[in-house]
Design a protein around this motif. Structure first.
Motif, PDB file in Angstrom:
ATOM      1  N   GLY A   1      22.966 -62.710  -7.179  1.00 10.32           N
ATOM      2  CA  GLY A   1      21.655 -62.213  -6.797  1.00 10.32           C
ATOM      3  C   GLY A   1      21.174 -62.877  -5.520  1.00 10.32           C
ATOM      4  O   GLY A   1      21.938 -63.087  -4.578  1.00 10.32           O
ATOM      5  N   ASP A   2      19.918 -63.267  -5.497  1.00 11.33           N
ATOM      6  CA  ASP A   2      19.328 -63.842  -4.285  1.00 11.33           C
ATOM      7  C   ASP A   2      19.884 -65.229  -3.991  1.00 11.33           C
ATOM      8  O   ASP A   2      20.056 -66.056  -4.891  1.00 11.33           O
ATOM      9  CB  ASP A   2      17.812 -63.949  -4.437  1.00 11.33           C
ATOM     10  CG  ASP A   2      17.124 -62.589  -4.419  1.00 11.33           C
ATOM     11  OD1 ASP A   2      17.799 -61.584  -4.124  1.00 11.33           O
ATOM     12  OD2 ASP A   2      15.911 -62.544  -4.707  1.00 11.33           O
ATOM     13  N   ILE A   3      20.156 -65.464  -2.704  1.00 14.82           N
ATOM     14  CA  ILE A   3      20.463 -66.813  -2.209  1.00 14.82           C
ATOM     15  C   ILE A   3      19.272 -67.203  -1.335  1.00 14.82           C
ATOM     16  O   ILE A   3      18.348 -67.855  -1.800  1.00 14.82           O
ATOM     17  CB  ILE A   3      21.809 -66.844  -1.440  1.00 14.82           C
ATOM     18  CG1 ILE A   3      22.940 -66.243  -2.299  1.00 14.82           C
ATOM     19  CG2 ILE A   3      22.147 -68.283  -1.051  1.00 14.82           C
ATOM     20  CD1 ILE A   3      24.252 -66.066  -1.576  1.00 14.82           C
ATOM     21  N   SER A   4      19.268 -66.793  -0.083  1.00 16.79           N
ATOM     22  CA  SER A   4      18.133 -67.029   0.804  1.00 16.79           C
ATOM     23  C   SER A   4      18.071 -65.925   1.846  1.00 16.79           C
ATOM     24  O   SER A   4      19.005 -65.123   1.986  1.00 16.79           O
ATOM     25  CB  SER A   4      18.252 -68.383   1.521  1.00 16.79           C
ATOM     26  OG  SER A   4      18.117 -69.469   0.644  1.00 16.79           O
ATOM     27  N   GLN A   5      16.986 -65.917   2.594  1.00 18.51           N
ATOM     28  CA  GLN A   5      16.845 -65.015   3.733  1.00 18.51           C
ATOM     29  C   GLN A   5      17.647 -65.556   4.913  1.00 18.51           C
ATOM     30  O   GLN A   5      18.101 -66.700   4.884  1.00 18.51           O
ATOM     31  CB  GLN A   5      15.365 -64.880   4.099  1.00 18.51           C
ATOM     32  CG  GLN A   5      14.535 -64.291   2.961  1.00 18.51           C
ATOM     33  CD  GLN A   5      13.041 -64.295   3.222  1.00 18.51           C
ATOM     34  OE1 GLN A   5      12.361 -63.344   2.907  1.00 18.51           O
ATOM     35  NE2 GLN A   5      12.519 -65.379   3.782  1.00 18.51           N
ATOM     36  N   PRO A   6      17.842 -64.752   5.970  1.00 17.93           N
ATOM     37  CA  PRO A   6      18.671 -65.199   7.088  1.00 17.93           C
ATOM     38  C   PRO A   6      18.264 -66.546   7.697  1.00 17.93           C
ATOM     39  O   PRO A   6      19.126 -67.294   8.149  1.00 17.93           O
ATOM     40  CB  PRO A   6      18.528 -64.066   8.104  1.00 17.93           C
ATOM     41  CG  PRO A   6      18.287 -62.856   7.257  1.00 17.93           C
ATOM     42  CD  PRO A   6      17.430 -63.341   6.131  1.00 17.93           C
ATOM     43  N   ARG A   7      16.958 -66.813   7.697  1.00 18.09           N
ATOM     44  CA  ARG A   7      16.517 -68.118   8.212  1.00 18.09           C
ATOM     45  C   ARG A   7      15.732 -68.883   7.153  1.00 18.09           C
ATOM     46  O   ARG A   7      14.951 -69.784   7.464  1.00 18.09           O
ATOM     47  CB  ARG A   7      15.711 -67.938   9.496  1.00 18.09           C
ATOM     48  CG  ARG A   7      16.505 -67.170  10.541  1.00 18.09           C
ATOM     49  CD  ARG A   7      15.925 -67.170  11.931  1.00 18.09           C
ATOM     50  NE  ARG A   7      16.679 -66.215  12.772  1.00 18.09           N
ATOM     51  CZ  ARG A   7      16.675 -66.196  14.087  1.00 18.09           C
ATOM     52  NH1 ARG A   7      15.951 -67.073  14.761  1.00 18.09           N
ATOM     53  NH2 ARG A   7      17.383 -65.301  14.761  1.00 18.09           N
ATOM     54  N   GLY A   8      15.970 -68.517   5.902  1.00 16.25           N
ATOM     55  CA  GLY A   8      15.296 -69.183   4.801  1.00 16.25           C
ATOM     56  C   GLY A   8      13.815 -68.882   4.801  1.00 16.25           C
ATOM     57  O   GLY A   8      13.377 -67.786   5.130  1.00 16.25           O
ATOM     58  N   GLY A   9      13.032 -69.876   4.445  1.00 17.51           N
ATOM     59  CA  GLY A   9      11.588 -69.723   4.452  1.00 17.51           C
ATOM     60  C   GLY A   9      11.062 -68.974   3.241  1.00 17.51           C
ATOM     61  O   GLY A   9      11.820 -68.478   2.404  1.00 17.51           O
ATOM     62  N   PRO A  10       9.729 -68.885   3.136  1.00 13.20           N
ATOM     63  CA  PRO A  10       9.106 -68.175   2.022  1.00 13.20           C
ATOM     64  C   PRO A  10       9.472 -66.692   2.039  1.00 13.20           C
ATOM     65  O   PRO A  10       9.703 -66.107   3.101  1.00 13.20           O
ATOM     66  CB  PRO A  10       7.602 -68.369   2.265  1.00 13.20           C
ATOM     67  CG  PRO A  10       7.505 -69.539   3.188  1.00 13.20           C
ATOM     68  CD  PRO A  10       8.726 -69.495   4.046  1.00 13.20           C
ATOM     69  N   MET A  11       9.511 -66.104   0.847  1.00 11.36           N
ATOM     70  CA  MET A  11       9.850 -64.691   0.713  1.00 11.36           C
ATOM     71  C   MET A  11       8.612 -63.862   0.448  1.00 11.36           C
ATOM     72  O   MET A  11       7.651 -64.332  -0.172  1.00 11.36           O
ATOM     73  CB  MET A  11      10.852 -64.491  -0.417  1.00 11.36           C
ATOM     74  CG  MET A  11      12.188 -65.177  -0.187  1.00 11.36           C
ATOM     75  SD  MET A  11      13.339 -64.867  -1.547  1.00 11.36           S
ATOM     76  CE  MET A  11      14.753 -65.829  -1.000  1.00 11.36           C
ATOM     77  N   ILE A  12       8.636 -62.626   0.902  1.00 10.75           N
ATOM     78  CA  ILE A  12       7.503 -61.724   0.689  1.00 10.75           C
ATOM     79  C   ILE A  12       7.293 -61.487  -0.797  1.00 10.75           C
ATOM     80  O   ILE A  12       6.166 -61.423  -1.288  1.00 10.75           O
ATOM     81  CB  ILE A  12       7.724 -60.397   1.437  1.00 10.75           C
ATOM     82  CG1 ILE A  12       7.732 -60.660   2.952  1.00 10.75           C
ATOM     83  CG2 ILE A  12       6.634 -59.384   1.089  1.00 10.75           C
ATOM     84  CD1 ILE A  12       8.075 -59.441   3.784  1.00 10.75           C
TER      85      ILE A  12
END
Length: 351
Positions: free
Chosen positions: A111-122
């Motif tokens: 499933g989810d790992i992280s966004q391309p530059r990490g950070g908080p998710m919407i």
């Protein structure tokens, strides 16, 4: 080589942050951080570094888990959350093969790992911000690869008996489920494996292997449809903020019993009707490590070069070492006191 490139990166970040915010940078200050990071499509062209804490940070130089592998498939591709630190991606590839050998279908669904530059998710997680967290479905990879549409629509399978409070469904949970969770906990670089309290209780009652490894398996709200793997800060990652180590023992103690008491599930006190409701404050870019502004502004790595083990970027997995502990459970944006290892349940699982 690493120390030189690290110094160059830090100098570049310092130069950027010392400048006045103008144009797009100024606009960033008025936009919630989740909007800024949630819209970036590719990672930064930089050395891989986790910046900050699991629930309060970002990452540079992320690589993507390939959408398909011999013993894994990435799920919910439209979310664009299959990015992580190279050590996290290497561990997932290794774990997928080990899970298949344990009889877990033909491998794992990631499933989810992280966004391309990490950070908080919407939407979704409070953690998964520095590329060192990953979710594994409690559904094995089927022999016939899933189509892109199936990856988007395949429902989750809960391990709980919905008719009983915090009870594992014996028709769904098997000894192979237990072996796969404990396999995830067995790697030295894995710091914690989060599962539902009912699953932790089931493991406490039935696991006959290494009970010290069982201590890594932590109870937390939700996590009945997937389990969550978290690894230590990579060796030498001075920009990564670690958690305190888990307490010694198997964790089948009062910290688990608490979840089965009334306290975690008591309804919140009714708000005072005479007080004006306080609007929740959004996490802004200025709340994150200062280097995250430079990560957002950095040029992107070409997509063809951003997949783990392919293109111009090729990494060799090395065992991760634990950095000195500074904080504990990463389930809120600001970590709780070091003595508190018990996250408070909320309407959705915070990780």
């Amino acid at each position: 080589m690493r120390s030189i490139s690290g110094k160059i990166l830090r100098l570049a970040l310092t130069a950027f942050l010392c400048g006045a915010f103008t144009g797009p940078a100024a606009a960033q200050e008025g936009t919630p951080a989740k909007q800024l990071f949630g819209t970036v499509k590719l990672p930064s062209k930089a050395e891989a570094e986790p910046l900050g804490f699991y629930a309060k940070g970002c990452m540079s130089g992320a690589v993507a888990l390939p959408t398909d592998g011999p013993t894994w498939q990435a799920m919910r591709l439209s979310r664009n959350r299959r990015w992580g630190n190279p050590e996290m991606i290497a561990l997932l590839e290794r774990f997928s093969g080990d899970a298949a050998r344990l009889g877990w279908g033909s491998g794992i669904l990631v499933g989810d790992i992280s966004q391309p530059r990490g950070g908080p998710m919407i939407t979704g997680h409070a953690s998964h911000q520095i590329g060192l967290d990953a979710d594994i479905w409690f559904t094995p990879k089927p022999a016939q690869p899933l189509t892109a549409q199936q990856r988007e629509s395949l429902p989750f399978t809960s391990m709980l008996d919905k008719s009983k409070f915090l009870t594992v469904d014996p028709s769904r949970w098997t000894s192979t489920h237990a072996k796969v969770v404990m396999q995830a906990a067995s790697y030295p670089q894995v710091e914690r494996v989060f599962v539902n309290p009912a699953i932790k209780k089931k493991l406490c009652e039935t696991w006959t292997g290494d009970r010290n490894l069982l201590g890594k398996v932590r109870p937390i709200y939700g996590h009945d449809e997937h389990f969550h793997i978290r690894i230590h800060c990579p060796a030498g990652a001075a920009t990564c903020q670690s958690q305190a180590p888990v307490a010694k023992g198997d964790g089948c103690d009062n910290s688990l019993a608490w979840w089965f008491s009334k306290e975690p599930w008591a309804p919140p006190p009714k708000p005072d009707p005479n007080k004006k409701p306080v609007k929740p404050r959004q996490v802004m870019l200025s709340d994150l490590p200062k280097a995250c502004a430079a990560v957002l502004a950095a040029p992107s790595r070409p997509e063809d070069d951003a997949t783990f083990g392919g293109g111009a970027i090729a990494y060799t997995a090395q065992p991760a070492a634990s950095a000195p502990a500074k904080t504990i459970e990463a389930i809120v944006n600001d970590p709780p006191p070091a003595s508190d290892d018990l996250p408070i349940p909320t309407p959705r699982p915070l990780q």
